[in-house]
Design an enzyme around this catalytic site. Sequence first.
Site: not given
Ligand code: PLP
Length: 386
Positions: A49, A102, A174, A199
């Site tokens: 962890r 998001y 982000d 992603k």
């Molecule tokens: N940030 C963005 C722009 C996203 O599109 C996503 C998920 O689709 C996330 C964060 C969250 O990521 P995770 O699904 O790996 O937790």
Amino acid sequence: MCASGTTPNAKRDMPLAPPIWQTSAFSYPDLETMEALTAGEVPGYIYARYGLPNHLQLERVLAALEGAEAAVVTASGMSAIAATLFALAGPGQRVVADSHVYRGTRLLLEQDLARFGVRVDFVDCGDRAAVERTLREPARLLWVDTLTNPTLRVRNLAWLSALARAAGALFVVDNTFATPIHCRPLAWGATLVVHSTTKMLGGHHDASGGVVAGPAELIEAIRRQVVRFGGRGGAFDAWLIQRGLVTLPLRVARSSASALALAQRLAAHPTVQRVSYPGLPGHPEHQLAERLFTGGYGAVVAFELAGGEPAVRRFLRALRLVRFAETLGGAITTVVHPATTSHRALAPTERTALGISDGLLRLSVGLEDPEELWVDLEGALVASNR
Ligand code: PLP
């Protein structure tokens, strides 16, 4: 000694791929070593962890990709976002986020951070005057996505970072949709950059992860939060994401080139009402995207079917190659219908305010032959109109 009986030698016996450290803990030879390790006086590993070699190797690669001093990797994009927010914002402080942020980030801000006494305000971060007004009140943190999901608007990181700095707020970006291949937010003045490595960075639909990168001091505070939350993730996922990074520039170049070609063809198709892709000259922030991005505009294209939801249902049923799945940024081309998936819980008026119509689809272009993708999409467009 190796099985061959020879001593390992850097030229001859080193594995080309890193090993997977599939362990939950490490042992110590004595109490003194454990004390020195725990105090951070000697390098080494303690417990999964806190971080395994696979996590720390991945952190070094991701920090270099984003031009950051340090990085911390997590079990998912959401755990990176949660750790950042909970480490840096506390009771009585205020977080300002893009109203187009998001959806998972928005829910965390509204439903969790607010419960712990943090004031959360949303503002359209495409509207400079509105951001200026909002930042007249003290704020700890300003949060935006480089490209909005699912509408693909481009955020002006240059003036947003200047406004955040003037207000004394940390600026977090982000960068999941843009990837560090197209855009490096720290170079535009962001304090921290966040990704869902699930992603494009992982890129193969087989691993979950997240990362936060930035100045070492802030990253250490976020790292402590990740450890307390238990948000690390497994060694194998970190290994898969590191393997994905080997081909990142090639995959991003291919997907972005195919996305641009498909966006152009979608825009010219009679059943498509509107296309949002920053690489198209008609996009409202096309010129900004040209300044902000290098080497392309990303893998994601948003487009709207003239026939609304009934047309969407026919379109999805007719697809053969493109997969209907709630993700993006992988080798396989995927499509989602935000109105019935990510944004389903919103009232229709709220969806409209975010630019999400019933006919909107978000396409994430993978690595397939773009001509084959077009044949599939065109066939489904024709079927959507029947
Ligand atoms: N940030 C963005 C722009 C996203 O599109 C996503 C998920 O689709 C996330 C964060 C969250 O990521 P995770 O699904 O790996 O937790």
